[in-house]
Design a protein around this motif. Structure first.
Motif, PDB file in Angstrom:
ATOM      1  N   THR A  11       0.825  -1.206   0.000  1.00 39.01           N
ATOM      2  CA  THR A  11       0.000   0.000   0.000  1.00 39.01           C
ATOM      3  C   THR A  11       0.865   1.264   0.000  1.00 39.01           C
ATOM      4  OG1 THR A  11      -0.185  -0.119   2.413  1.00 39.01           O
ATOM      5  CG2 THR A  11      -1.981  -1.091   1.115  1.00 39.01           C
ATOM      6  N   SER A  14       2.279   1.626  -3.530  1.00 31.94           N
ATOM      7  CA  SER A  14       1.247   2.138  -4.442  1.00 31.94           C
ATOM      8  C   SER A  14       1.023   3.628  -4.234  1.00 31.94           C
ATOM      9  CB  SER A  14      -0.072   1.390  -4.246  1.00 31.94           C
ATOM     10  OG  SER A  14       0.064   0.056  -4.637  1.00 31.94           O
ATOM     11  N   SER A  15       0.998   4.040  -2.988  1.00 32.30           N
ATOM     12  CA  SER A  15       0.832   5.461  -2.680  1.00 32.30           C
ATOM     13  C   SER A  15       2.006   6.280  -3.220  1.00 32.30           C
ATOM     14  CB  SER A  15       0.711   5.653  -1.167  1.00 32.30           C
ATOM     15  OG  SER A  15       0.649   7.018  -0.841  1.00 32.30           O
ATOM     16  N   GLN A  17       3.876   5.521  -5.760  1.00 37.63           N
ATOM     17  CA  GLN A  17       3.779   5.574  -7.219  1.00 37.63           C
ATOM     18  C   GLN A  17       2.749   6.600  -7.673  1.00 37.63           C
ATOM     19  OE1 GLN A  17       5.777   4.268  -9.481  1.00 37.63           O
ATOM     20  NE2 GLN A  17       6.999   3.400  -7.843  1.00 37.63           N
ATOM     21  N   ARG A  18       1.661   6.746  -6.926  1.00 31.58           N
ATOM     22  CA  ARG A  18       0.666   7.779  -7.249  1.00 31.58           C
ATOM     23  C   ARG A  18       1.271   9.170  -7.072  1.00 31.58           C
ATOM     24  NH1 ARG A  18      -2.622   4.089  -4.765  1.00 31.58           N
ATOM     25  NH2 ARG A  18      -2.584   5.175  -2.764  1.00 31.58           N
ATOM     26  N   CYS A  19       2.020   9.357  -5.997  1.00 35.17           N
ATOM     27  CA  CYS A  19       2.686  10.647  -5.762  1.00 35.17           C
ATOM     28  C   CYS A  19       3.693  10.938  -6.873  1.00 35.17           C
ATOM     29  CB  CYS A  19       3.387  10.653  -4.405  1.00 35.17           C
ATOM     30  SG  CYS A  19       2.278  10.698  -2.998  1.00 35.17           S
ATOM     31  N   ARG A  20       4.415   9.919  -7.288  1.00 36.58           N
ATOM     32  CA  ARG A  20       5.387  10.073  -8.372  1.00 36.58           C
ATOM     33  C   ARG A  20       4.689  10.518  -9.654  1.00 36.58           C
ATOM     34  NH1 ARG A  20       9.066   5.230 -10.974  1.00 36.58           N
ATOM     35  NH2 ARG A  20      10.348   6.575 -12.244  1.00 36.58           N
ATOM     36  N   ALA A  21       3.559   9.898  -9.963  1.00 32.07           N
ATOM     37  CA  ALA A  21       2.805  10.264 -11.173  1.00 32.07           C
ATOM     38  C   ALA A  21       2.308  11.707 -11.088  1.00 32.07           C
ATOM     39  CB  ALA A  21       1.638   9.298 -11.382  1.00 32.07           C
ATOM     40  N   GLN A  22       1.853  12.121  -9.904  1.00 33.64           N
ATOM     41  CA  GLN A  22       1.394  13.498  -9.724  1.00 33.64           C
ATOM     42  C   GLN A  22       2.548  14.488  -9.899  1.00 33.64           C
ATOM     43  OE1 GLN A  22      -0.359  13.248  -5.826  1.00 33.64           O
ATOM     44  NE2 GLN A  22      -2.374  12.699  -6.623  1.00 33.64           N
ATOM     45  N   THR A  69      11.031  11.759 -11.486  1.00 35.07           N
ATOM     46  CA  THR A  69      10.028  11.958 -12.532  1.00 35.07           C
ATOM     47  C   THR A  69      10.462  11.471 -13.896  1.00 35.07           C
ATOM     48  OG1 THR A  69      10.817  14.180 -13.106  1.00 35.07           O
ATOM     49  CG2 THR A  69       9.132  14.010 -11.357  1.00 35.07           C
TER      50      THR A  69
END
Length: 111
Positions: A11, A14-15, A17-22, A69
């Motif tokens: 978890t 995954s969190s 990776q979401r921050c990285r995408a943002q 990034t």
């Protein structure tokens, strides 16, 4: 860092990776309509090689974001009569050739 990574939960990964995408999307937006972003290479003036805080990674705070990034970046020296100074040139993802062309232009047009 590898040992630390073994203890991370799925978890948390995954969190992250979401921050990285943002963050990637934010940098993409910041670069929209620009050839490159310019930042200092490091956050302080250069230190002597034998300075006691030489391993203080807080001085390199401008570097890791673009590693994360995937945006290409290059550091160029800036002419200075004092300690060495560098400027970081950050380009569009997948456009390394354009970043190098921009860096070359900066070098050619610097005093």
């Amino acid at each position: 860092l590898l040992e630390q990574g073994r203890t991370e939960r799925a978890t948390e990964y995954s969190s992250a990776q979401r921050c990285r995408a943002q963050l990637r999307a934010t940098v993409d937006d910041d670069l929209s309509g620009l050839d490159a972003l310019l930042t200092p290479t490091i956050a302080t003036v250069a230190k002597r090689w034998d300075a006691p805080d030489l391993d203080d990674w807080s001085i390199a705070r401008f570097l890791p974001a673009f590693n994360l990034t995937g945006h290409p970046a290059i550091s160029l020296p800036v002419p200075s009569e004092r300690l060495p100074v560098g400027i970081q040139v950050v380009g569009h993802r997948g456009q390394d050739h354009a970043l190098l062309a921009t860096a070359r232009w900066i070098e050619q047009h610097s005093p």
